[in-house]
Design an enzyme around this catalytic site. Structure first.
Site, mmCIF file in Angstrom:
data_model
loop_
_atom_site.group_PDB
_atom_site.id
_atom_site.type_symbol
_atom_site.label_atom_id
_atom_site.label_comp_id
_atom_site.label_asym_id
_atom_site.label_seq_id
_atom_site.Cartn_x
_atom_site.Cartn_y
_atom_site.Cartn_z
ATOM 1 N N ASP A 299 0.849 -1.190 0.000
ATOM 2 C CA ASP A 299 0.000 0.000 0.000
ATOM 3 C C ASP A 299 0.890 1.247 0.000
ATOM 4 O O ASP A 299 1.901 1.313 0.692
ATOM 5 C CB ASP A 299 -0.912 -0.011 1.240
ATOM 6 C CG ASP A 299 -2.058 0.976 1.108
ATOM 7 O OD1 ASP A 299 -3.208 0.513 0.989
ATOM 8 O OD2 ASP A 299 -1.807 2.199 1.114
ATOM 9 N N ASN B 83 -12.973 -3.087 2.211
ATOM 10 C CA ASN B 83 -13.999 -2.049 2.305
ATOM 11 C C ASN B 83 -14.936 -2.178 1.114
ATOM 12 O O ASN B 83 -14.487 -2.136 -0.032
ATOM 13 C CB ASN B 83 -13.347 -0.658 2.295
ATOM 14 C CG ASN B 83 -12.496 -0.425 3.530
ATOM 15 O OD1 ASN B 83 -12.907 -0.760 4.630
ATOM 16 N ND2 ASN B 83 -11.309 0.131 3.346
ATOM 17 N N GLY C 268 -15.972 3.348 3.425
ATOM 18 C CA GLY C 268 -14.893 4.242 2.989
ATOM 19 C C GLY C 268 -14.077 3.682 1.834
ATOM 20 O O GLY C 268 -12.906 4.034 1.677
ATOM 21 N N HIS D 169 -12.037 -1.223 -7.198
ATOM 22 C CA HIS D 169 -11.630 -2.553 -7.696
ATOM 23 C C HIS D 169 -11.407 -3.382 -6.442
ATOM 24 O O HIS D 169 -10.578 -3.010 -5.586
ATOM 25 C CB HIS D 169 -10.337 -2.440 -8.530
ATOM 26 C CG HIS D 169 -9.877 -3.753 -9.103
ATOM 27 N ND1 HIS D 169 -9.835 -3.993 -10.463
ATOM 28 C CD2 HIS D 169 -9.459 -4.890 -8.495
ATOM 29 C CE1 HIS D 169 -9.400 -5.232 -10.677
ATOM 30 N NE2 HIS D 169 -9.164 -5.799 -9.485
ATOM 31 N N HIS E 123 -10.345 -5.431 -3.398
ATOM 32 C CA HIS E 123 -9.015 -5.748 -2.866
ATOM 33 C C HIS E 123 -9.141 -6.055 -1.381
ATOM 34 O O HIS E 123 -10.047 -5.567 -0.705
ATOM 35 C CB HIS E 123 -8.031 -4.593 -3.083
ATOM 36 C CG HIS E 123 -8.533 -3.278 -2.577
ATOM 37 N ND1 HIS E 123 -9.442 -2.509 -3.268
ATOM 38 C CD2 HIS E 123 -8.260 -2.602 -1.430
ATOM 39 C CE1 HIS E 123 -9.702 -1.416 -2.572
ATOM 40 N NE2 HIS E 123 -9.011 -1.448 -1.446
ATOM 41 N N HIS F 206 -6.914 -5.875 2.160
ATOM 42 C CA HIS F 206 -5.732 -5.346 2.850
ATOM 43 C C HIS F 206 -5.208 -6.436 3.785
ATOM 44 O O HIS F 206 -5.986 -7.024 4.541
ATOM 45 C CB HIS F 206 -6.092 -4.147 3.721
ATOM 46 C CG HIS F 206 -6.671 -2.971 3.003
ATOM 47 N ND1 HIS F 206 -6.010 -1.770 2.886
ATOM 48 C CD2 HIS F 206 -7.857 -2.803 2.367
ATOM 49 C CE1 HIS F 206 -6.764 -0.908 2.220
ATOM 50 N NE2 HIS F 206 -7.895 -1.506 1.894
HETATM 51 P P1 AMP Z 1 -9.891 1.356 0.120
HETATM 52 O O1 AMP Z 1 -10.484 1.459 -1.266
HETATM 53 O O2 AMP Z 1 -10.637 2.163 1.121
HETATM 54 O O3 AMP Z 1 -9.701 -0.046 0.584
HETATM 55 O O4 AMP Z 1 -8.445 2.035 0.086
HETATM 56 C C1 AMP Z 1 -7.590 1.958 -1.034
HETATM 57 C C2 AMP Z 1 -6.167 1.780 -0.585
HETATM 58 O O5 AMP Z 1 -5.357 1.809 -1.747
HETATM 59 C C3 AMP Z 1 -5.618 2.852 0.365
HETATM 60 O O6 AMP Z 1 -5.073 2.197 1.513
HETATM 61 C C4 AMP Z 1 -4.552 3.562 -0.464
HETATM 62 O O7 AMP Z 1 -3.446 3.973 0.319
HETATM 63 C C5 AMP Z 1 -4.155 2.493 -1.452
HETATM 64 N N1 AMP Z 1 -3.628 2.992 -2.726
HETATM 65 C C6 AMP Z 1 -4.166 3.922 -3.540
HETATM 66 N N2 AMP Z 1 -3.426 4.100 -4.644
HETATM 67 C C7 AMP Z 1 -2.389 3.230 -4.538
HETATM 68 C C8 AMP Z 1 -1.279 2.908 -5.363
HETATM 69 N N3 AMP Z 1 -1.071 3.529 -6.536
HETATM 70 N N4 AMP Z 1 -0.415 1.954 -4.944
HETATM 71 C C9 AMP Z 1 -0.598 1.320 -3.761
HETATM 72 N N5 AMP Z 1 -1.629 1.585 -2.945
HETATM 73 C C10 AMP Z 1 -2.515 2.521 -3.316
#
Ligand code: AMP
Length: 114
Positions: free
Chosen positions: A32, A88, A94, A99, A101, A103
């Site tokens: 991340d 999420n 939030g 797409h 994913h 964590h």
């Molecule tokens: P969420 O959609 O709430 O699960 O959060 C999206 C996550 O993607 C956040 O923790 C961001 O820090 C992370 N994120 C966004 N853009 C990038 C990127 N280009 N590379 C790695 N992580 C990313």
């Protein structure tokens, strides 16, 4: 409708960079950009799924995806110390990137959820 221009789609197409941790034919995992824990990795399926609900409803590879999550947690040496997996789905959770994913968070004693 799936947004083909979301950041994870561009990473999957190789148009944006990521710090890769693991890849197989169905899954890509990378660190991340704004980590919430010493180890914070995102596990992303290669198919076009907006969120967990879309993925769980439409993917034939749900079990394989979570087996990959386990494999990645093992590779990150988190099995003994422990880790958290989070996804999420939608506005109230939030979700920022549309797409699906998961964590993987670890590397320290994490705060309680409530
Ligand atoms: P969420 O959609 O709430 O699960 O959060 C999206 C996550 O993607 C956040 O923790 C961001 O820090 C992370 N994120 C966004 N853009 C990038 C990127 N280009 N590379 C790695 N992580 C990313």
């Amino acid at each position: 409708m799936y947004d083909k221009n979301n950041i994870f789609a561009t990473i999957l197409r190789g148009e944006a960079e990521c710090k890769k941790v693991y890849e197989d034919k169905n899954v890509l995992a990378f660190y991340d950009l704004h980590p919430s824990a010493p180890i914070h990795v995102l596990v992303v399926p290669k198919g076009e799924y907006k969120s967990f609900d879309d993925f769980a409803s439409n993917s034939q590879n749900v079990a394989d995806f979570f087996k990959a999550v386990q494999k990645i947690a093992t590779k990150l040496e988190l099995i003994k110390s422990g880790y958290r997996i989070v996804t999420n789905h939608g506005d109230d959770a939030g979700q920022i990137v549309p797409h699906f994913h998961v964590h993987i968070l670890g590397g320290k004693k994490l705060d309680k959820l409530a």
